[in-house]
Design an enzyme around this catalytic site. Structure first.
Site, PDB file in Angstrom:
ATOM      1  N   ASP A 209       2.947  -6.838   1.587  1.00  0.00           N
ATOM      2  CA  ASP A 209       1.672  -6.199   1.940  1.00  0.00           C
ATOM      3  C   ASP A 209       1.893  -5.053   2.931  1.00  0.00           C
ATOM      4  O   ASP A 209       1.152  -4.900   3.910  1.00  0.00           O
ATOM      5  CB  ASP A 209       0.707  -7.228   2.510  1.00  0.00           C
ATOM      6  CG  ASP A 209      -0.753  -6.835   2.309  1.00  0.00           C
ATOM      7  OD1 ASP A 209      -1.012  -5.832   1.613  1.00  0.00           O
ATOM      8  OD2 ASP A 209      -1.635  -7.519   2.857  1.00  0.00           O
TER       9      ASP A 209
ATOM     10  N   HIS B  72       0.826  -1.204   0.000  1.00  0.00           N
ATOM     11  CA  HIS B  72       0.000   0.000   0.000  1.00  0.00           C
ATOM     12  C   HIS B  72       0.865   1.260   0.000  1.00  0.00           C
ATOM     13  O   HIS B  72       1.867   1.338   0.706  1.00  0.00           O
ATOM     14  CB  HIS B  72      -0.899   0.035   1.243  1.00  0.00           C
ATOM     15  CG  HIS B  72      -1.884  -1.079   1.311  1.00  0.00           C
ATOM     16  ND1 HIS B  72      -3.173  -0.959   0.855  1.00  0.00           N
ATOM     17  CD2 HIS B  72      -1.770  -2.351   1.774  1.00  0.00           C
ATOM     18  CE1 HIS B  72      -3.818  -2.100   1.049  1.00  0.00           C
ATOM     19  NE2 HIS B  72      -2.986  -2.957   1.604  1.00  0.00           N
TER      20      HIS B  72
END
Length: 422
Positions: free
Chosen positions: A311, A65
């Site tokens: 992640d 992200h």
């Protein structure tokens, strides 16, 4: 022209099954020579003694992200690139759930333009975006897949679970001809309910609402049926349960065109680590029960799982400094994953160094249809130099990321990237 000799470095290349000590000569970002010993290099060659250091492919992260655009207080593209470079990653692929979402060609171009900015151009990591499958990455309406596919996106994903099976079917049918990876996360939000940890004996002891295994495995079974009927290749994100590993093993034995990844923290930790209610351990999917962690580790060894993803999910101090159940799910990892995985699995002899490097570099690249070249003379030098020995304390001052939401904050860990070469 810069010439550099890395003297007596341990060279790891899972593509050629190479694990040996050698001299490596690099010139103008190209590998010139790899020999047991390179004698009498030219006078303009910079020589570095690399005894005890590891040289391997730059690491490849499947999905992480970014804060920017929309949440720059969590992470900017600049701080994200610095974190990736510090962690040894030379390829980084951003999830599209930014604000606004990366769901149209203009959004892709905006990120590309930001990355070409002079203040970012000196970073060694190559960054590409995943394109959203649905408008706003909200799971309701399919984007113009063809328009997005014509851009430089790495593939398609929302980074969030889709709940509409008619929509999933259409996406797989339309996406079949586009030649781009499609990544899906299997999670039934209704079955997950208000859960924040994996359901089981430990969740009862903790007094926290649990998420049942079936919240992952029921949609996974349905998705595998869709893939079997339609035939579109799919990458399965964030696999976290032992039963999911079983389902994927069966599907691969049937010849279904799937790849799968789990995240680094699900390999290192399980729900027992939540005993102190650290909000940095509130993850999606949640940390598994001990049997889940064991199955994920074995799944990599058996080839059922193909790669380890990071992640990286940054959140501010204020967002994470709340009760466990009220905190947003996610933790950072780009700067920590290699060192912690090395110490847990390679230093203990459970994994070979080549296995770890394969699951963090060549296998993720293959899942993304971006194969790496072998480390050999003539190849581009997309490399990382890693020292498994030095100890350092994880703190906001030692991290390049803007956020420090990690359970290792304040702890001393061993192993650090010397630099990335690219």
């Amino acid at each position: 022209m810069t010439r550099e000799l890395l003297r007596q470095v341990r060279l790891l290349d899972p593509l050629t099954h190479t694990d040996r000590v050698a001299d490596v000569l690099i010139e103008a970002s190209r590998i010139v020579a790899i020999e047991s010993a390179i004698h009498q290099p030219s006078a303009d060659t910079k020589i570095q003694d690399c005894t005890g250091l590891i040289l391997g492919h730059g690491l490849v992260d499947l999905y992480s992200h970014s804060g920017e655009p929309g949440f720059e207080d969590r992470e900017t593209l600049d701080s994200l690139l610095q974190a990736a470079t510090a962690g040894g990653f030379t390829r980084l692929n951003l999830l599209p759930d930014t604000q606004p979402a990366i769901d149209n060609p203009a959004a892709v171009e905006w990120v590309r333009a930001q990355l070409s900015n002079a203040r970012l151009s000196n970073k060694a990591a190559q960054v590409r975006c995943w394109g959203a499958l649905t408008l706003g990455a909200k799971g309701d309406q399919m984007v113009e897949l063809g328009e997005l596919a014509a851009t430089d996106i790495v593939g398609f994903t929302d980074g969030q679970p889709l709940q509409n099976w008619a929509l999933i079917r259409r996406i797989l049918e339309y996406g079949q001809a586009l030649g781009k990876p499609i990544a899906l996360w299997c999670c039934d939000r209704a079955l997950a309910g208000n859960g924040v940890v994996r359901e089981g004996r430990e969740s009862m002891r903790l007094g926290l609402p649990g998420i049942p295994v079936m919240a992952e495995t029921a949609p996974l079974a349905a998705l595998l049926e869709c893939v079997g009927m339609i035939g579109t290749p799919v990458h399965l994100m964030r696999v976290s349960t032992a039963r999911a590993v079983e389902l994927i093993a069966t599907a691969k034995a049937r010849g279904l065109p799937i790849t799968a990844s789990t995240t680094w923290m699900h390999l290192l930790l399980d729900i027992q680590a939540v005993r102190f209610y650290d909000p940095s351990l509130h993850l999606e999917p949640p940390l598994g029960n001990p049997a889940d962690r064991t199955a994920l580790i074995q799944g990599l060894k058996d080839g059922v799982l193909d790669a380890i993803a990071i992640d990286h999910s940054p959140y501010t101090y204020e967002e994470k400094t709340v009760a466990f159940s009220e905190s947003p799910a996610g933790a950072i990892g780009l700067e920590l994953a290699l060192a912690l995985l090395w110490q847990e699995f390679v230093a203990t002899g459970e994994w070979s160094a080549l296995e770890l490097w394969r699951w963090l570099s060549s296998q993720p690249a293959q899942c993304l249809q971006q194969p790496l070249a072998p480390i050999q003379p003539g190849s581009r030098a997309e490399l990382v130099l890693f020292d498994p020995q030095p100890a350092w304390q994880v703190s906001p001052q030692t991290l390049k990321s803007r956020s420090s939401n990690t359970p290792w904050l304040g702890q001393t860990i061993q192993g650090r990237v010397v630099r990335t070469i690219g």
